[in-house]
Design a protein around this motif. Sequence first.
Motif, PDB file in Angstrom:
ATOM      1  N   VAL A 138      57.468  25.570 -14.796  1.00 14.62           N
ATOM      2  CA  VAL A 138      56.253  25.110 -14.130  1.00 14.62           C
ATOM      3  C   VAL A 138      55.886  26.099 -13.032  1.00 14.62           C
ATOM      4  O   VAL A 138      56.735  26.574 -12.298  1.00 14.62           O
ATOM      5  CB  VAL A 138      56.400  23.670 -13.578  1.00 14.62           C
ATOM      6  CG1 VAL A 138      57.520  23.571 -12.577  1.00 14.62           C
ATOM      7  CG2 VAL A 138      55.110  23.188 -12.949  1.00 14.62           C
ATOM      8  N   ARG A 139      54.601  26.408 -12.980  1.00 15.42           N
ATOM      9  CA  ARG A 139      54.053  27.262 -11.936  1.00 15.42           C
ATOM     10  C   ARG A 139      52.801  26.574 -11.411  1.00 15.42           C
ATOM     11  O   ARG A 139      52.024  26.011 -12.189  1.00 15.42           O
ATOM     12  CB  ARG A 139      53.714  28.633 -12.494  1.00 15.42           C
ATOM     13  CG  ARG A 139      52.964  29.475 -11.492  1.00 15.42           C
ATOM     14  CD  ARG A 139      53.074  30.918 -11.778  1.00 15.42           C
ATOM     15  NE  ARG A 139      53.567  31.515 -10.541  1.00 15.42           N
ATOM     16  CZ  ARG A 139      54.099  32.689 -10.452  1.00 15.42           C
ATOM     17  NH1 ARG A 139      54.297  33.394 -11.507  1.00 15.42           N
ATOM     18  NH2 ARG A 139      54.466  33.152  -9.292  1.00 15.42           N
ATOM     19  N   VAL A 140      52.607  26.599 -10.094  1.00 16.13           N
ATOM     20  CA  VAL A 140      51.452  25.946  -9.470  1.00 16.13           C
ATOM     21  C   VAL A 140      50.623  27.003  -8.753  1.00 16.13           C
ATOM     22  O   VAL A 140      51.161  27.866  -8.058  1.00 16.13           O
ATOM     23  CB  VAL A 140      51.902  24.848  -8.479  1.00 16.13           C
ATOM     24  CG1 VAL A 140      50.694  24.202  -7.803  1.00 16.13           C
ATOM     25  CG2 VAL A 140      52.744  23.794  -9.195  1.00 16.13           C
ATOM     26  N   TRP A 141      49.308  26.903  -8.925  1.00 15.86           N
ATOM     27  CA  TRP A 141      48.341  27.795  -8.281  1.00 15.86           C
ATOM     28  C   TRP A 141      47.378  26.957  -7.448  1.00 15.86           C
ATOM     29  O   TRP A 141      46.999  25.862  -7.857  1.00 15.86           O
ATOM     30  CB  TRP A 141      47.538  28.563  -9.326  1.00 15.86           C
ATOM     31  CG  TRP A 141      48.357  29.444 -10.213  1.00 15.86           C
ATOM     32  CD1 TRP A 141      48.989  29.084 -11.373  1.00 15.86           C
ATOM     33  CD2 TRP A 141      48.651  30.826 -10.013  1.00 15.86           C
ATOM     34  NE1 TRP A 141      49.650  30.163 -11.903  1.00 15.86           N
ATOM     35  CE2 TRP A 141      49.451  31.250 -11.091  1.00 15.86           C
ATOM     36  CE3 TRP A 141      48.304  31.741  -9.025  1.00 15.86           C
ATOM     37  CZ2 TRP A 141      49.915  32.548 -11.212  1.00 15.86           C
ATOM     38  CZ3 TRP A 141      48.761  33.051  -9.151  1.00 15.86           C
ATOM     39  CH2 TRP A 141      49.558  33.444 -10.227  1.00 15.86           C
ATOM     40  N   ALA A 142      46.978  27.484  -6.299  1.00 18.15           N
ATOM     41  CA  ALA A 142      45.998  26.803  -5.440  1.00 18.15           C
ATOM     42  C   ALA A 142      44.832  27.740  -5.173  1.00 18.15           C
ATOM     43  O   ALA A 142      45.030  28.927  -4.896  1.00 18.15           O
ATOM     44  CB  ALA A 142      46.636  26.381  -4.126  1.00 18.15           C
ATOM     45  N   GLY A 143      43.639  27.186  -5.252  1.00 14.01           N
ATOM     46  CA  GLY A 143      42.440  27.962  -4.939  1.00 14.01           C
ATOM     47  C   GLY A 143      42.064  27.801  -3.477  1.00 14.01           C
ATOM     48  O   GLY A 143      42.640  26.983  -2.761  1.00 14.01           O
ATOM     49  N   PRO A 144      41.090  28.577  -3.032  1.00 15.51           N
ATOM     50  CA  PRO A 144      40.654  28.461  -1.641  1.00 15.51           C
ATOM     51  C   PRO A 144      39.940  27.128  -1.410  1.00 15.51           C
ATOM     52  O   PRO A 144      39.442  26.510  -2.349  1.00 15.51           O
ATOM     53  CB  PRO A 144      39.692  29.638  -1.472  1.00 15.51           C
ATOM     54  CG  PRO A 144      39.206  29.935  -2.852  1.00 15.51           C
ATOM     55  CD  PRO A 144      40.318  29.575  -3.782  1.00 15.51           C
ATOM     56  N   ARG A 169      41.182  23.405  -5.397  1.00 11.96           N
ATOM     57  CA  ARG A 169      41.436  23.377  -6.837  1.00 11.96           C
ATOM     58  C   ARG A 169      42.883  23.799  -7.064  1.00 11.96           C
ATOM     59  O   ARG A 169      43.387  24.700  -6.395  1.00 11.96           O
ATOM     60  CB  ARG A 169      40.516  24.348  -7.577  1.00 11.96           C
ATOM     61  CG  ARG A 169      39.068  23.958  -7.531  1.00 11.96           C
ATOM     62  CD  ARG A 169      38.204  24.965  -8.297  1.00 11.96           C
ATOM     63  NE  ARG A 169      36.807  24.709  -8.034  1.00 11.96           N
ATOM     64  CZ  ARG A 169      36.063  23.822  -8.671  1.00 11.96           C
ATOM     65  NH1 ARG A 169      36.605  23.107  -9.645  1.00 11.96           N
ATOM     66  NH2 ARG A 169      34.806  23.644  -8.359  1.00 11.96           N
ATOM     67  N   PHE A 170      43.540  23.135  -8.004  1.00 10.47           N
ATOM     68  CA  PHE A 170      44.920  23.467  -8.358  1.00 10.47           C
ATOM     69  C   PHE A 170      45.025  23.647  -9.857  1.00 10.47           C
ATOM     70  O   PHE A 170      44.333  22.969 -10.626  1.00 10.47           O
ATOM     71  CB  PHE A 170      45.873  22.334  -7.946  1.00 10.47           C
ATOM     72  CG  PHE A 170      46.016  22.180  -6.465  1.00 10.47           C
ATOM     73  CD1 PHE A 170      46.995  22.872  -5.771  1.00 10.47           C
ATOM     74  CD2 PHE A 170      45.159  21.353  -5.759  1.00 10.47           C
ATOM     75  CE1 PHE A 170      47.122  22.735  -4.405  1.00 10.47           C
ATOM     76  CE2 PHE A 170      45.274  21.211  -4.380  1.00 10.47           C
ATOM     77  CZ  PHE A 170      46.252  21.905  -3.710  1.00 10.47           C
ATOM     78  N   VAL A 171      45.909  24.541 -10.279  1.00 12.95           N
ATOM     79  CA  VAL A 171      46.250  24.707 -11.685  1.00 12.95           C
ATOM     80  C   VAL A 171      47.767  24.592 -11.777  1.00 12.95           C
ATOM     81  O   VAL A 171      48.493  25.287 -11.062  1.00 12.95           O
ATOM     82  CB  VAL A 171      45.777  26.070 -12.239  1.00 12.95           C
ATOM     83  CG1 VAL A 171      46.230  26.243 -13.690  1.00 12.95           C
ATOM     84  CG2 VAL A 171      44.261  26.208 -12.129  1.00 12.95           C
ATOM     85  N   ILE A 172      48.231  23.683 -12.639  1.00  9.75           N
ATOM     86  CA  ILE A 172      49.650  23.516 -12.910  1.00  9.75           C
ATOM     87  C   ILE A 172      49.882  24.004 -14.322  1.00  9.75           C
ATOM     88  O   ILE A 172      49.298  23.467 -15.269  1.00  9.75           O
ATOM     89  CB  ILE A 172      50.089  22.047 -12.753  1.00  9.75           C
ATOM     90  CG1 ILE A 172      49.809  21.546 -11.340  1.00  9.75           C
ATOM     91  CG2 ILE A 172      51.571  21.897 -13.116  1.00  9.75           C
ATOM     92  CD1 ILE A 172      50.044  20.058 -11.148  1.00  9.75           C
ATOM     93  N   GLN A 173      50.705  25.045 -14.479  1.00 14.85           N
ATOM     94  CA  GLN A 173      50.969  25.619 -15.783  1.00 14.85           C
ATOM     95  C   GLN A 173      52.367  25.226 -16.253  1.00 14.85           C
ATOM     96  O   GLN A 173      53.344  25.365 -15.515  1.00 14.85           O
ATOM     97  CB  GLN A 173      50.884  27.153 -15.731  1.00 14.85           C
ATOM     98  CG  GLN A 173      49.488  27.648 -15.397  1.00 14.85           C
ATOM     99  CD  GLN A 173      49.442  29.155 -15.227  1.00 14.85           C
ATOM    100  OE1 GLN A 173      50.356  29.765 -14.700  1.00 14.85           O
ATOM    101  NE2 GLN A 173      48.350  29.750 -15.680  1.00 14.85           N
ATOM    102  N   LEU A 174      52.447  24.737 -17.499  1.00 13.90           N
ATOM    103  CA  LEU A 174      53.717  24.373 -18.121  1.00 13.90           C
ATOM    104  C   LEU A 174      53.915  25.277 -19.328  1.00 13.90           C
ATOM    105  O   LEU A 174      52.999  25.453 -20.130  1.00 13.90           O
ATOM    106  CB  LEU A 174      53.704  22.917 -18.577  1.00 13.90           C
ATOM    107  CG  LEU A 174      53.448  21.851 -17.517  1.00 13.90           C
ATOM    108  CD1 LEU A 174      53.345  20.473 -18.165  1.00 13.90           C
ATOM    109  CD2 LEU A 174      54.535  21.860 -16.456  1.00 13.90           C
ATOM    110  N   SER A 175      55.123  25.831 -19.465  1.00 15.04           N
ATOM    111  CA  SER A 175      55.438  26.657 -20.638  1.00 15.04           C
ATOM    112  C   SER A 175      56.922  26.477 -20.967  1.00 15.04           C
ATOM    113  O   SER A 175      57.719  26.168 -20.089  1.00 15.04           O
ATOM    114  CB  SER A 175      55.115  28.128 -20.378  1.00 15.04           C
ATOM    115  OG  SER A 175      55.887  28.642 -19.313  1.00 15.04           O
ATOM    116  N   PRO A 176      57.297  26.684 -22.238  1.00 13.87           N
ATOM    117  CA  PRO A 176      58.711  26.532 -22.619  1.00 13.87           C
ATOM    118  C   PRO A 176      59.597  27.585 -21.985  1.00 13.87           C
ATOM    119  O   PRO A 176      59.168  28.614 -21.558  1.00 13.87           O
ATOM    120  CB  PRO A 176      58.711  26.648 -24.136  1.00 13.87           C
ATOM    121  CG  PRO A 176      57.386  27.163 -24.523  1.00 13.87           C
ATOM    122  CD  PRO A 176      56.477  27.025 -23.359  1.00 13.87           C
TER     123      PRO A 176
END
Length: 154
Positions: A124-130, A147-154
């Motif tokens: 899991v990786r989390v990104w935050a926008g301004p 704004r947030f993006v949560i990325q899930l990958s195997p």
Amino acid sequence: MQREEGTVGLLDSFEAVVLVGRHLFALIDNDPGNEEPFARIPGNSAFLVHEDSVVVASDLEDQLAKVRVEIWDSAPDGSVGDGFRAVGEVASVSFQSGRIQLVNLMREPAGDEYALTSPGPYRVRVWAGPQEEDAQEELEAYRFFERFVIQLSP
């Protein structure tokens, strides 16, 4: 459309507007037997993985955050967009029931439940926008949002 072998691809995504309270919201496994996701909380501008959940702490105390969860077939490369910054370090999480949902501090759902193809584990990786301003928002407390993006990958 066929992808070349070895390329990274976005498999699916879902979005929701999450009512952030006291800086916090979470992506949780929707198994009702799970422990309280907010029993442990991260510092501001970070995230914490525990008990089948990803707890995110925002810069703004109260807001209507716009959150996108992305499911990838392998670890994505680079940033998610201009102005976005990585929050914390990549971590590992499993969702035992395979059903996940974004929730607020009161554990109230934001948007629909999402069914994963497997319980994980996922990176899991989390990104935050301004911070952005919604001039149409009537409540002063929710005028600014992130704004947030949560990325899930195997």
